[in-house]
Design a protein around this motif. Structure first.
Motif, PDB file in Angstrom:
ATOM      1  N   VAL A  23       0.884  -1.168   0.000  1.00  0.00           N
ATOM      2  CA  VAL A  23       0.000   0.000   0.000  1.00  0.00           C
ATOM      3  C   VAL A  23       0.920   1.216   0.000  1.00  0.00           C
ATOM      4  N   CYS A  25       1.672   5.247  -0.627  1.00  0.00           N
ATOM      5  CA  CYS A  25       0.940   6.496  -0.458  1.00  0.00           C
ATOM      6  C   CYS A  25       1.797   7.681  -0.886  1.00  0.00           C
ATOM      7  N   PRO A  52      -0.737  -3.413   4.899  1.00  0.00           N
ATOM      8  CA  PRO A  52      -2.032  -3.936   4.446  1.00  0.00           C
ATOM      9  C   PRO A  52      -3.032  -4.160   5.573  1.00  0.00           C
ATOM     10  N   ILE A  55      -6.122  -1.824   6.062  1.00  0.00           N
ATOM     11  CA  ILE A  55      -7.271  -1.795   5.158  1.00  0.00           C
ATOM     12  C   ILE A  55      -8.551  -2.212   5.882  1.00  0.00           C
ATOM     13  N   CYS A 130      -7.255   2.566   6.689  1.00  0.00           N
ATOM     14  CA  CYS A 130      -7.342   2.677   5.229  1.00  0.00           C
ATOM     15  C   CYS A 130      -8.655   2.080   4.713  1.00  0.00           C
ATOM     16  N   ILE A 189      -1.659  -1.216  -4.225  1.00  0.00           N
ATOM     17  CA  ILE A 189      -2.554  -0.068  -4.145  1.00  0.00           C
ATOM     18  C   ILE A 189      -1.713   1.199  -4.014  1.00  0.00           C
TER      19      ILE A 189
END
Length: 229
Positions: A23, A25, A52, A55, A130, A189
């Motif tokens: 993930v 950002c 993760p 999430i 998240c 992501i």
């Protein structure tokens, strides 16, 4: 056929991806977000990450940690990688994107800005920090990902209201940049940053508390809504 539909009220919609490898950002990636904190526009993308385990589903609760008193919201456009790549050329970067979804980059500002040596990770990656969803909208179904309104409301009050055209680094530039350092794989992501209107830079600052409801929505992609508990 319409014969096998399940009522939304009778279901719990999970995050479209729950255990990605990465993930990734991006901070300070909207011009208006830089202006609201009197920050210089970055010359290169500012990259950090979430684990993760942060999430949560699009309508799941956000758990307010006992360790913070400065819980904040950040509506973000999230890109989902669909094709493996390293050293991706910007001109071909969108070919590596499966689609897009809505994210809330929930942040504990005290941990992000003052504690843990001012490293952002801990302040960004508490469990449930998240929320993601409500679905992945394929790249082909979004006419122009760089011209979508993006909004966040808290308890029905509009806090963020902007457009992805104000991104400093667009999705292709971010995919190309990140792939210089790590191999991107399907399911990764990429959260692309938040616009102006976060709580910490309001005068006086406003922070989330148990019982609050946060709604994040992006044009063409849908809405997520999470209660703070």
């Amino acid at each position: 056929s319409g014969q096998h539909r399940v009522p939304r009220a009778a279901t719990r919609l999970l995050a479209p991806l729950e255990d990605p490898q990465k993930v990734i950002c991006v901070g300070l990636n909207y011009h208006d977000h830089c202006r609201e904190q009197n920050a210089k526009v970055p010359r290169e993308p500012l990259i950090f990450s979430k684990f993760p385990s942060a999430i949560a589903g699009p309508f799941d609760d956000i758990v307010h940690p006992q360790d913070t008193s400065e819980l904040d919201w950040e509506v973000e456009l999230a890109a989902v990688i669909g094709k493996r790549g390293r050293h991706i050329e910007e001109a071909a970067a969108l070919e590596h994107v499966l689609g897009f979804t809505v994210a809330n980059d929930v942040s504990a500002r005290d941990w992000q800005m003052r504690r843990n040596g001012r490293q952002w990770l801990l302040g960004k990656t508490f469990d449930t920090f998240c929320p993601l969803g409500p679905a992945i909208v394929t790249r082909e179904a979004v006419p122009d990902v760089h011209n979508l309104w993006i909004r966040c409301s808290v308890n029905g009050q509009r806090m963020q209201d902007s457009n992805t055209q104000h991104l400093i680094f667009g999705v292709p530039a971010l995919v190309a940049w990140v792939s210089r350092f790590v191999t991107l794989v399907p399911g990764d992501i990429l959260l692309t940053g938040t616009p102006a209107g976060v709580g910490v830079f309001r005068k006086p600052p406003v922070f989330l508390k148990p019982g609050d409801e946060v709604q994040c929505e992006i044009e063409e992609l849908g809405t997520i809504c999470n209660r703070v508990v």
